[in-house]
Design a protein around this motif. Sequence first.
Motif, PDB file in Angstrom:
ATOM      1  N   UNK A 173       0.853  -1.183   0.000  1.00 40.67           N
ATOM      2  CA  UNK A 173       0.000   0.000   0.000  1.00 40.67           C
ATOM      3  C   UNK A 173       0.890   1.234   0.000  1.00 40.67           C
ATOM      4  N   UNK A 174       0.829   2.000  -1.094  1.00 39.78           N
ATOM      5  CA  UNK A 174       1.688   3.171  -1.277  1.00 39.78           C
ATOM      6  C   UNK A 174       0.981   4.403  -0.717  1.00 39.78           C
ATOM      7  N   UNK A 175       1.481   4.895   0.397  1.00 39.78           N
ATOM      8  CA  UNK A 175       0.922   6.097   1.010  1.00 39.78           C
ATOM      9  C   UNK A 175       1.796   7.309   0.832  1.00 39.78           C
ATOM     10  N   UNK A 176       2.752   7.245  -0.105  1.00 38.11           N
ATOM     11  CA  UNK A 176       3.676   8.352  -0.316  1.00 38.11           C
ATOM     12  C   UNK A 176       4.835   8.295   0.663  1.00 38.11           C
ATOM     13  N   UNK A 177       5.791   9.227   0.538  1.00 38.64           N
ATOM     14  CA  UNK A 177       6.953   9.232   1.429  1.00 38.64           C
ATOM     15  C   UNK A 177       6.527   9.414   2.885  1.00 38.64           C
ATOM     16  N   UNK A 178       7.232   8.737   3.786  1.00 40.05           N
ATOM     17  CA  UNK A 178       6.881   8.822   5.209  1.00 40.05           C
ATOM     18  C   UNK A 178       7.521  10.013   5.896  1.00 40.05           C
ATOM     19  N   UNK A 179       8.385  10.737   5.186  1.00 40.43           N
ATOM     20  CA  UNK A 179       9.095  11.832   5.834  1.00 40.43           C
ATOM     21  C   UNK A 179      10.355  11.304   6.501  1.00 40.43           C
ATOM     22  N   UNK A 180      10.828  12.007   7.520  1.00 34.67           N
ATOM     23  CA  UNK A 180      12.030  11.555   8.223  1.00 34.67           C
ATOM     24  C   UNK A 180      11.768  10.198   8.861  1.00 34.67           C
ATOM     25  N   UNK A 181      12.621   9.195   8.571  1.00 35.90           N
ATOM     26  CA  UNK A 181      12.393   7.846   9.100  1.00 35.90           C
ATOM     27  C   UNK A 181      12.786   7.729  10.574  1.00 35.90           C
ATOM     28  N   UNK A 182      12.009   8.382  11.421  1.00 36.18           N
ATOM     29  CA  UNK A 182      12.267   8.349  12.862  1.00 36.18           C
ATOM     30  C   UNK A 182      11.382   7.275  13.490  1.00 36.18           C
ATOM     31  N   UNK A 183      11.948   6.319  14.223  1.00 34.85           N
ATOM     32  CA  UNK A 183      11.133   5.247  14.813  1.00 34.85           C
ATOM     33  C   UNK A 183      10.314   5.749  15.993  1.00 34.85           C
ATOM     34  N   UNK A 184       9.399   4.918  16.431  1.00 32.57           N
ATOM     35  CA  UNK A 184       8.590   5.267  17.596  1.00 32.57           C
ATOM     36  C   UNK A 184       9.434   5.175  18.865  1.00 32.57           C
ATOM     37  N   UNK A 185       9.026   5.905  19.868  1.00 27.23           N
ATOM     38  CA  UNK A 185       9.617   5.770  21.203  1.00 27.23           C
ATOM     39  C   UNK A 185       8.980   4.564  21.890  1.00 27.23           C
ATOM     40  N   UNK A 186       9.790   3.769  22.591  1.00 28.49           N
ATOM     41  CA  UNK A 186       9.294   2.570  23.267  1.00 28.49           C
ATOM     42  C   UNK A 186       9.393   2.762  24.781  1.00 28.49           C
ATOM     43  N   UNK A 187       8.259   2.610  25.461  1.00 24.32           N
ATOM     44  CA  UNK A 187       8.216   2.732  26.918  1.00 24.32           C
ATOM     45  C   UNK A 187       7.812   1.390  27.515  1.00 24.32           C
TER      46      UNK A 187
END
Length: 216
Positions: free
Chosen positions: A170-184
């Motif tokens: 599923x192509x939703x366009x560029x994701x922007x800066x590939x910064x991962x989620x924070x994990x708590x």
Amino acid sequence: MSTVYDCSVPRDRADGLQAAASAVRAGQLVVIPTDTVYGIGSDAFSLSAVNSLLAAKERGPDMPVGVLVGSWSTIDGLVLSVPLQARKLIEAFWPGDLSIVLRHAPSLSWDLGHTKGTVMVRMPLHPVALELLRETGPMAVSSANRSGMPPAATVDQAREQLGDAVRVYLDGGPSGDPVPSTIVDLTGDDPLVLREGAVRLEAVAEALGVEVGRAG
């Protein structure tokens, strides 16, 4: 043979979501856009599908897969309990780029890798991902890349790495800066940030109203 659907085109988006949901139910892999990077996903409750996901990424069960959900309430059926601290983080950051580690419900018949009885859960802030998740239910999702390679910020980058191991892209366009989620991690006595990503540690501490440690 894999198929790519351009989700910026309404008809393709509808067809793609239908195809992706069917693929997930059939135990196949899909690649979806999220609010961080592109993800490769499967039915969270299918052992063979999760094993296929790990094989596509060329990594073992020692690096377990997280779970994406399409609503706040879904987490109640996945974990042993939802403590007050988890509720605070959900209210502050979901949907968004913060993942929460909790003890999973022992009644669930799934195997996401060597999780030691825990599960990492997140609700992404992306309309395509949310629409699919509300159709399929919880999905096992990891970044759409081979182990050791950069995470995919576009569907083309995901296809270059994963190829026909994935049934639907599923192509939703560029994701922007590939910064991962924070994990708590909320499985211990005190909250612990395992990975500081898009959400800063200070924001987590403010939402919880307590001091938060950092792993390592």
